[in-house]
Design an enzyme around this catalytic site. Sequence first.
Site, mmCIF file in Angstrom:
data_model
loop_
_atom_site.group_PDB
_atom_site.id
_atom_site.type_symbol
_atom_site.label_atom_id
_atom_site.label_comp_id
_atom_site.label_asym_id
_atom_site.label_seq_id
_atom_site.Cartn_x
_atom_site.Cartn_y
_atom_site.Cartn_z
ATOM 1 N N LEU A 1 5.448 -19.731 1.252
ATOM 2 C CA LEU A 1 5.456 -20.972 0.489
ATOM 3 C C LEU A 1 5.355 -20.792 -1.025
ATOM 4 O O LEU A 1 5.260 -21.776 -1.752
ATOM 5 C CB LEU A 1 4.389 -21.950 0.990
ATOM 6 N N CYS A 2 5.363 -19.546 -1.522
ATOM 7 C CA CYS A 2 5.428 -19.330 -2.969
ATOM 8 C C CYS A 2 6.870 -19.480 -3.420
ATOM 9 O O CYS A 2 7.786 -18.999 -2.766
ATOM 10 C CB CYS A 2 4.947 -17.920 -3.333
ATOM 11 N N HIS A 3 7.052 -20.127 -4.555
ATOM 12 C CA HIS A 3 8.388 -20.276 -5.116
ATOM 13 C C HIS A 3 8.842 -18.957 -5.753
ATOM 14 O O HIS A 3 8.033 -18.298 -6.416
ATOM 15 C CB HIS A 3 8.385 -21.354 -6.212
ATOM 16 N N MET B 1 -0.133 -16.488 -8.763
ATOM 17 C CA MET B 1 0.013 -15.637 -7.571
ATOM 18 C C MET B 1 0.713 -14.325 -7.909
ATOM 19 O O MET B 1 0.394 -13.276 -7.350
ATOM 20 C CB MET B 1 0.764 -16.372 -6.459
ATOM 21 N N GLU B 2 1.638 -14.359 -8.846
ATOM 22 C CA GLU B 2 2.318 -13.135 -9.259
ATOM 23 C C GLU B 2 1.351 -12.178 -9.952
ATOM 24 O O GLU B 2 1.361 -10.969 -9.687
ATOM 25 C CB GLU B 2 3.506 -13.476 -10.170
ATOM 26 N N ASP C 1 -3.976 4.565 -2.281
ATOM 27 C CA ASP C 1 -3.076 5.439 -1.526
ATOM 28 C C ASP C 1 -2.918 6.795 -2.198
ATOM 29 O O ASP C 1 -2.942 7.831 -1.529
ATOM 30 C CB ASP C 1 -1.703 4.776 -1.367
#
Length: 144
Positions: A61-63, A98-99, A113
């Site tokens: 649902l993120c654009h 969000m990015e 890692d």
Amino acid sequence: MVDVSGKPSTHREACARARVRMSADSLRATLAGGAAKGDVLAVARVAGIQAAKRTSELIPLCHPLPLSKVAVDFSAEGESALIIESMCRVTGRTGVEMEALTAVSIAALTVYDMLKSMDRGMTIEDVQLVRKEGGKSGTWERSP
């Protein structure tokens, strides 16, 4: 997804931060570029930038956004923590929080890692939005 077609396109920016706690030896190797897998910071920077660009593929649902800038930077905190900071910028109809958060999260996972062979006890902590600008709600900044 939320319909943003009626919103005006504005300049938006967001900054996020994460902390990776590790042994002092691991931090020294990271800062010196001497980890077995190579230059940890260079690889983590590219991973964070790539993650920001692919946020809409990772989080439902993120654009998808036409990012105009993504930066990922690192600094030492004391003798056993690495601070990761990101900044994302766009001119668009929805924010880039969000990015920015995805960038620091994936950069932190990449650090883990690349160092796990020498330090499996690392922790990823305090992933947080630090600041956002633009849009209807204007500027928001986390209190210290």
